[in-house]
Design a protein around this motif. Structure first.
Motif, short mmCIF file in Angstrom:
data_model
loop_
_atom_site.label_atom_id
_atom_site.label_comp_id
_atom_site.label_asym_id
_atom_site.label_seq_id
_atom_site.Cartn_x
_atom_site.Cartn_y
_atom_site.Cartn_z
N ALA A 3 37.41 54.68 4.71
CA ALA A 3 38.64 55.40 4.56
C ALA A 3 39.58 54.83 3.44
O ALA A 3 39.34 53.81 2.89
CB ALA A 3 39.24 54.82 6.08
N VAL A 5 43.25 53.94 2.76
CA VAL A 5 44.09 53.22 3.79
C VAL A 5 45.50 53.01 2.84
O VAL A 5 45.23 52.33 1.80
CB VAL A 5 43.57 51.81 4.20
CG1 VAL A 5 44.74 51.29 5.34
CG2 VAL A 5 42.35 52.19 5.10
N TRP A 21 36.03 50.02 7.30
CA TRP A 21 37.40 50.12 8.24
C TRP A 21 36.73 50.38 9.76
O TRP A 21 35.81 51.26 9.94
CB TRP A 21 38.17 51.21 7.73
CG TRP A 21 39.51 51.21 8.35
CD1 TRP A 21 40.19 52.19 9.40
CD2 TRP A 21 40.50 50.16 8.23
NE1 TRP A 21 41.49 51.81 9.58
CE2 TRP A 21 41.96 50.68 8.94
CE3 TRP A 21 40.72 49.11 7.06
CZ2 TRP A 21 42.93 50.08 8.61
CZ3 TRP A 21 41.94 48.46 7.01
CH2 TRP A 21 43.01 48.80 7.79
N PRO A 24 37.43 54.59 14.99
CA PRO A 24 38.24 55.03 15.98
C PRO A 24 37.44 55.04 17.27
O PRO A 24 36.23 55.52 17.45
CB PRO A 24 38.83 56.17 15.76
CG PRO A 24 37.88 56.84 14.76
CD PRO A 24 37.21 55.79 14.14
N ILE A 60 48.10 52.64 7.55
CA ILE A 60 47.89 53.78 8.13
C ILE A 60 46.99 54.66 7.35
O ILE A 60 47.08 54.41 5.83
CB ILE A 60 49.24 54.49 8.38
CG1 ILE A 60 49.02 55.74 9.18
CG2 ILE A 60 50.20 54.74 7.07
CD1 ILE A 60 50.23 56.28 9.86
N ILE A 61 46.42 55.53 7.80
CA ILE A 61 45.64 56.62 7.23
C ILE A 61 46.34 57.70 7.12
O ILE A 61 46.59 58.25 8.22
CB ILE A 61 44.09 56.73 7.58
CG1 ILE A 61 43.32 55.34 7.86
CG2 ILE A 61 43.53 57.64 6.95
CD1 ILE A 61 42.03 55.13 8.70
N THR A 99 50.50 63.40 13.12
CA THR A 99 49.32 62.90 12.40
C THR A 99 49.48 62.46 11.21
O THR A 99 49.87 63.26 10.15
CB THR A 99 48.20 64.15 12.61
OG1 THR A 99 48.01 64.57 14.06
CG2 THR A 99 46.82 63.71 12.09
N GLY A 100 48.75 61.49 10.58
CA GLY A 100 48.99 60.90 9.32
C GLY A 100 50.35 60.62 9.03
O GLY A 100 50.62 60.02 7.86
N TYR A 103 50.64 58.06 13.36
CA TYR A 103 49.01 57.35 13.53
C TYR A 103 48.40 58.22 12.65
O TYR A 103 48.67 59.06 11.77
CB TYR A 103 48.98 57.89 15.00
CG TYR A 103 49.12 59.17 15.55
CD1 TYR A 103 47.85 60.18 15.11
CD2 TYR A 103 50.28 59.72 16.03
CE1 TYR A 103 48.08 61.51 15.80
CE2 TYR A 103 50.32 60.92 16.59
CZ TYR A 103 49.20 61.91 16.41
OH TYR A 103 49.37 63.21 16.49
N ASP A 104 47.11 57.50 12.53
CA ASP A 104 46.05 57.89 11.59
C ASP A 104 45.75 59.45 11.26
O ASP A 104 45.63 60.11 12.35
CB ASP A 104 44.91 56.99 11.83
CG ASP A 104 45.10 55.51 11.31
OD1 ASP A 104 45.93 55.14 10.60
OD2 ASP A 104 44.25 54.84 11.93
N ALA A 108 39.75 59.97 6.05
CA ALA A 108 38.75 58.89 6.58
C ALA A 108 37.59 59.73 7.07
O ALA A 108 37.67 60.92 7.46
CB ALA A 108 39.11 57.92 7.94
N VAL A 111 38.41 60.22 12.94
CA VAL A 111 39.90 60.10 13.20
C VAL A 111 39.84 60.49 14.93
O VAL A 111 39.33 61.31 15.36
CB VAL A 111 40.89 61.32 12.42
CG1 VAL A 111 40.11 62.69 12.53
CG2 VAL A 111 42.40 60.81 12.99
#
Length: 337
Positions: A3, A5, A21, A24, A60-61, A99-100, A103-104, A108, A111
């Protein structure tokens, strides 16, 4: 998992690449995707830099636009199953969030995504082409079709035409039957835009687009309903192009705007607006149906997402961000984890 990050706001030095990482895990209403393509947007740059009034949880990703395969589902997910190809509508229209950003996202290998954000992806549409659609193409579609109502026979000037939104605007305007003029920063970009259907190109690095447009299309005149100028200006840059855009429009023309990548608080001259009865038409984001319509256009061959020639691995995602920073891009930049 691997990922990229984001650890804090700043430049590209704020990213750190990880090979370990945590993977999820889906909640009851979530799925986990194997990311096959993530395309970058200028919004990702804004998220990295930090935006006034928007709190981004760290680390965060990032990566808003995602297409991939479902590898795990939550206990309450019924519509989708493992193995399904899907596109993510980045806006969580049920619980809120993006998204992004809240939250991630997609930079990566895997997800987690709420299942209600998924759109089924037909086998005829590639992952990268699908991932190009939601933010940039969805924004362009709503601006040009739903809000702007561009029609056959009109003349449309598109500023910043070489990026994701711009290249889609070119294709949508041509599909509607309009004459398309474009502005870009290099002759190479203009050549590529001509291949997409642009009828007339202006290199704004070497030419004053106002003078060129007025020479080509004429100028609006007071008390002349059939005056000259362009019918529609597409301006999502703002900044010092804003008032200039008003000067090339015909009487009762439309200025379409969906963003302000070069500045949201430009100098204004409202005399042009009331003198020539101009229309400022705002457009904000996209709807889920816009994304579905776009997938249909791609499947039918009427729309071909423009992808930057170089593809980037996840390990090179920072290089991809640098290309975006330099605006050395034609179409959408694709990261393939």
């Amino acid at each position: 998992m691997r990922a990229m990050v984001l650890t804090q706001h700043g430049g590209n030095e704020a990213f750190k690449f990880h090979t370990d990482w945590p993977d999820p895990v889906p909640g009851p209403e979530d799925v986990v995707l194997r990311v096959r393509a993530c395309t970058l947007n200028y919004h990702d740059v804004f998220t990295r830099n930090g935006m006034p009034g928007i709190k981004v949880p760290m680390p965060i990703i990032i990566g808003i636009d995602i297409a991939g395969d479902i590898v795990a589902t939550g206990s309450d997910v019924e519509r989708f199953k493992v193995g399904d190809r899907v596109l993510v509508d980045p806006i969580d229209r049920v619980k809120g969030g993006l998204t992004g950003e809240t939250y991630d996202g997609g930079l990566a290998e895997y997800v987690r995504i709420p299942a209600h954000q998924l759109v089924p992806l037909d086998d005829a549409v590639g992952y990268a082409e699908a991932a190009a659609l939601p933010v940039a193409y969805g924004t362009a579609y709503r601006m040009m079709v739903a809000r702007g109502k561009v029609t056959a026979g009109e003349t449309v000037l598109i500023l910043g035409a070489s990026g994701g939104v711009g290249t889609c605007c070119v294709q949508l305007a041509k599909d509607a039957g309009a004459t398309v003029a474009v502005c870009a920063s290099s002759d190479d970009k203009l050549s590529r835009l001509a291949e997409l259907g642009a009828d007339f190109g202006i290199n704004y690095a070497t030419e004053d687009f106002v003078k060129v447009c007025q020479a080509k299309f004429g100028r609006a005149r007071v008390f002349q309903d059939e005056g000259k100028g362009v019918d529609v200006v597409v301006n999502f840059t703002g900044g010092d192009t804003w008032t200039k855009s008003l000067k090339v429009m015909k009487r009762d023309g439309r200025l379409l705007t969906c963003g302000a990548t070069a500045g949201y608080n430009p100098p204004e001259d409202i005399r042009f607006i009331w003198t020539f009865e101009l229309n400022i038409v705002g457009s904000n984001g996209w709807s889920r149906n816009d994304v579905i319509d776009l997938l249909g256009l791609v499947k039918s061959g009427r729309l071909k997402p423009v992808l930057h020639p170089e593809r980037f691995s996840l390990e090179r995602a920072v290089e991809a961000m640098s290309v975006l920073d330099r605006r050395a891009v034609i179409g959408k930049i694709v990261v393939e984890p």
